[in-house]
Design an enzyme around this catalytic site. Sequence first.
Site, PDB file in Angstrom:
ATOM      1  CB  SER A   1     -22.017  -6.562  37.064  1.00  0.00           C
ATOM      2  OG  SER A   1     -21.228  -7.251  36.116  1.00  0.00           O
TER       3      SER A   1
ATOM      4  CB  SER B   1     -18.502  -6.012  35.048  1.00  0.00           C
ATOM      5  OG  SER B   1     -19.701  -5.300  35.018  1.00  0.00           O
TER       6      SER B   1
ATOM      7  CE  LYS C   1     -20.505 -10.860  36.722  1.00  0.00           C
ATOM      8  NZ  LYS C   1     -20.085  -9.746  35.838  1.00  0.00           N
TER       9      LYS C   1
END
Length: 456
Positions: free
Chosen positions: A129, A153, A54
């Site tokens: 997210s 997330s 990420k």
Amino acid sequence: MVRYYLYQIEQTKHLNAFLEVFEEEALVKAHALDTRIKNGEPVGALAGVVIGIKDVICYKGHKVSAASRILEGFTSLYSATAVERLLAEDAVIIGNLNCDEFAMGSTNENSAYGPVLNALDNSRVPGGSSGGSAVAVQADLCMVSLGSDTGGSVRQPADFCGIVGLKPTYGRISRYGLIAYASSFDQIGIFGRNIADVARVLQTIAGPDGYDSTASKEEVPDYQERHNKSWKIAYLKDALFHPGLDEEMKEGYVSFFEELEAAGDSVTAADFAYLDYVVPAYYVLTTAEASSNLSRFDGVKYGHRTPLKNLELADFYKKSRSEGFGKEVKRRILLGTFVLSAGYYDAYFTKAQQVRRLVVDKLSEILSQYDAIIMPTVPSTAFKIGEKADDPIAMYLADIYTVLANLAGVPAISVPLQRHSNGMPYGVQIITKQFSEANLLSIADHVMQLRKVTPV
Ligand code: GLN
């Protein structure tokens, strides 16, 4: 394998999962590994495992932006401890993955680099997210990926995408090199298609770290081993009968609980009267922490600096930050600053800390009586793109089942359960007490065996 994934990534560009692909570098690494294997030289435990990370996790010499304009063009000066440990075991990092700006969001619509599409239905969000990390595994663009989970997330996008997502105990994985959102909640998490892969990665990256004093010194047990027993499981009545939960999903969970009982586990109802307070407490505390953490992005030390000249210092900060941050991040900085302000501190911040304490105590009471709590991961299947974009409150409320584990710092996992009649997958969330990831993974594996769910 690297060539295969590069091809896959090329074919699915429209999903917008990757912000950058480390094509050359990954191939060079793969060739070097091949040579070492051919020469009979030893290789690490993750040799040939292709991983995406990420865009909030630092990898030395590579760009990292938290999907924000404010960090556009910024290059990591060092690698996160998790990344160092992956590399030390010869994993191949193939690229960095799109996400909501500064990990704030539930749909990946808050990225400065555009939304990520759910590979199963391109009109729907992948969740957030860590949307890019979820889709990368969902669409077979890498084997496993890292995300971060401050309030769901990792688990929420895993649920929306039909894959496995683990948020370990707070402090199980070092946060060194993870761009901070809310430091007392943040934890690196792992996406995979099965429990074995997730366990292997956790094994590699968990453990104490001299660079992060909140990384626990608790011994890292064997996560590959599966424990088989009849599990004592609690479900939270308040979660299962919450008016926000999709009716069809509720029925799905009820029949799943019956299946667990038929398989020899006990599934008992437990009360958790604080459920309606967890989202408010979470958004007060995390925005407070974010307003403090994000003060470092001031246009002087990092990233975006306003091109306007001859500004007073305060105006320079204001301009740089106003231009660099997106709407949701600004909303949260304002909210966090408000709840920390002298006149409102006790009414909001102190109150939310008190709620957090009650939640921690109640949850540990339940977890001292049961092996695990089982409940939905999200109250609905993946939203349509734009569906909740103009309604932040509705968006926040959908975090009702995931923020609990972050408030309490306990480990939680989402595993795929079944498909909804709308065609989208949904999962089930399992929560255990602190540092009991070995049990958590065993129960998760048991659930996957029982349901024989193959990830999307
Ligand atoms: N949806 C939650 C939020 O917007 C979770 C974010 C996260 O875990 N990083 O805060």
